[in-house]
Design a protein around this motif. Sequence first.
Motif, PDB file in Angstrom:
ATOM      1  N   ARG A  34      36.476 118.892 -17.405  1.00 19.90           N
ATOM      2  CA  ARG A  34      37.679 118.061 -17.472  1.00 19.90           C
ATOM      3  C   ARG A  34      37.248 116.605 -17.605  1.00 19.90           C
ATOM      4  N   GLN A  35      37.928 115.858 -18.459  1.00 21.87           N
ATOM      5  CA  GLN A  35      37.629 114.450 -18.662  1.00 21.87           C
ATOM      6  C   GLN A  35      38.050 113.657 -17.426  1.00 21.87           C
ATOM      7  N   PRO A  36      37.344 112.576 -17.122  1.00 24.81           N
ATOM      8  CA  PRO A  36      37.737 111.736 -15.980  1.00 24.81           C
ATOM      9  C   PRO A  36      39.181 111.265 -16.130  1.00 24.81           C
ATOM     10  N   ASN A  37      39.890 111.234 -15.046  1.00 21.77           N
ATOM     11  CA  ASN A  37      41.292 110.793 -14.985  1.00 21.77           C
ATOM     12  C   ASN A  37      42.246 111.727 -15.713  1.00 21.77           C
ATOM     13  N   GLN A  38      41.805 112.914 -16.105  1.00 16.80           N
ATOM     14  CA  GLN A  38      42.680 113.884 -16.754  1.00 16.80           C
ATOM     15  C   GLN A  38      43.233 114.808 -15.672  1.00 16.80           C
ATOM     16  N   PRO A  39      44.538 114.816 -15.464  1.00 10.94           N
ATOM     17  CA  PRO A  39      45.097 115.730 -14.476  1.00 10.94           C
ATOM     18  C   PRO A  39      44.915 117.177 -14.920  1.00 10.94           C
ATOM     19  N   ILE A  40      44.860 118.083 -13.971  1.00 20.98           N
ATOM     20  CA  ILE A  40      44.671 119.498 -14.277  1.00 20.98           C
ATOM     21  C   ILE A  40      45.781 119.996 -15.185  1.00 20.98           C
ATOM     22  N   SER A  41      47.011 119.558 -14.959  1.00 20.55           N
ATOM     23  CA  SER A  41      48.136 120.035 -15.760  1.00 20.55           C
ATOM     24  C   SER A  41      48.063 119.576 -17.212  1.00 20.55           C
ATOM     25  N   ALA A  42      47.312 118.515 -17.508  1.00 26.61           N
ATOM     26  CA  ALA A  42      47.198 118.034 -18.884  1.00 26.61           C
ATOM     27  C   ALA A  42      46.408 118.991 -19.753  1.00 26.61           C
ATOM     28  N   SER A  43      45.598 119.842 -19.146  1.00 29.10           N
ATOM     29  CA  SER A  43      44.790 120.768 -19.923  1.00 29.10           C
ATOM     30  C   SER A  43      45.540 122.050 -20.271  1.00 29.10           C
ATOM     31  N   ILE A  44      46.714 122.240 -19.700  1.00 30.71           N
ATOM     32  CA  ILE A  44      47.502 123.437 -19.975  1.00 30.71           C
ATOM     33  C   ILE A  44      48.296 123.213 -21.252  1.00 30.71           C
ATOM     34  N   LYS A  45      48.028 124.027 -22.243  1.00 33.32           N
ATOM     35  CA  LYS A  45      48.725 123.879 -23.517  1.00 33.32           C
ATOM     36  C   LYS A  45      50.107 124.525 -23.429  1.00 33.32           C
ATOM     37  N   GLN A  46      51.102 123.744 -23.759  1.00 31.86           N
ATOM     38  CA  GLN A  46      52.468 124.234 -23.742  1.00 31.86           C
ATOM     39  C   GLN A  46      52.792 124.830 -25.111  1.00 31.86           C
ATOM     40  N   PRO A  47      53.477 125.945 -25.139  1.00 36.14           N
ATOM     41  CA  PRO A  47      53.849 126.530 -26.425  1.00 36.14           C
ATOM     42  C   PRO A  47      54.850 125.617 -27.136  1.00 36.14           C
ATOM     43  N   GLU A  48      54.725 125.581 -28.453  1.00 29.74           N
ATOM     44  CA  GLU A  48      55.681 124.796 -29.220  1.00 29.74           C
ATOM     45  C   GLU A  48      57.035 125.492 -29.177  1.00 29.74           C
ATOM     46  N   GLN A  49      58.054 124.695 -29.023  1.00 29.76           N
ATOM     47  CA  GLN A  49      59.389 125.251 -28.946  1.00 29.76           C
ATOM     48  C   GLN A  49      60.197 124.816 -30.150  1.00 29.76           C
ATOM     49  N   GLU A  50      61.033 125.701 -30.617  1.00 24.99           N
ATOM     50  CA  GLU A  50      61.871 125.426 -31.774  1.00 24.99           C
ATOM     51  C   GLU A  50      63.322 125.391 -31.315  1.00 24.99           C
ATOM     52  N   LEU A  51      64.036 124.409 -31.777  1.00 29.18           N
ATOM     53  CA  LEU A  51      65.437 124.275 -31.431  1.00 29.18           C
ATOM     54  C   LEU A  51      66.244 125.255 -32.259  1.00 29.18           C
ATOM     55  N   VAL A  52      67.063 126.034 -31.605  1.00 30.68           N
ATOM     56  CA  VAL A  52      67.883 127.029 -32.278  1.00 30.68           C
ATOM     57  C   VAL A  52      69.346 126.701 -32.004  1.00 30.68           C
ATOM     58  N   LEU A  53      70.109 126.524 -33.050  1.00 32.83           N
ATOM     59  CA  LEU A  53      71.526 126.259 -32.901  1.00 32.83           C
ATOM     60  C   LEU A  53      72.302 127.568 -32.963  1.00 32.83           C
ATOM     61  N   ILE A  54      73.226 127.736 -32.036  1.00 33.26           N
ATOM     62  CA  ILE A  54      74.047 128.957 -32.029  1.00 33.26           C
ATOM     63  C   ILE A  54      75.509 128.631 -32.175  1.00 33.26           C
TER      64      ILE A  54
END
Length: 54
Positions: A34-54
């Motif tokens: 982990r890079q210095p000053n990088q929080p643990i949560s910053a390394s978790i990749k979030q899935p890309e989300q797509e906006l869906v209109l209904i």
Amino acid sequence: MNHFNICPVCEHQSTCVLTAQKDKVWSCSEFDKRQPNQPISASIKQPEQELVLI
């Protein structure tokens, strides 16, 4: 006995499923420091989300 542990500085620490005994790991094929000053949560990749209109 050497008590060196690499898990606290690994960027995958919060999502790692390789072992439950993270206090005894001295080598790991998945280790990425982990890079210095990088929080643990910053390394978790979030899935890309797509906006869906209904």
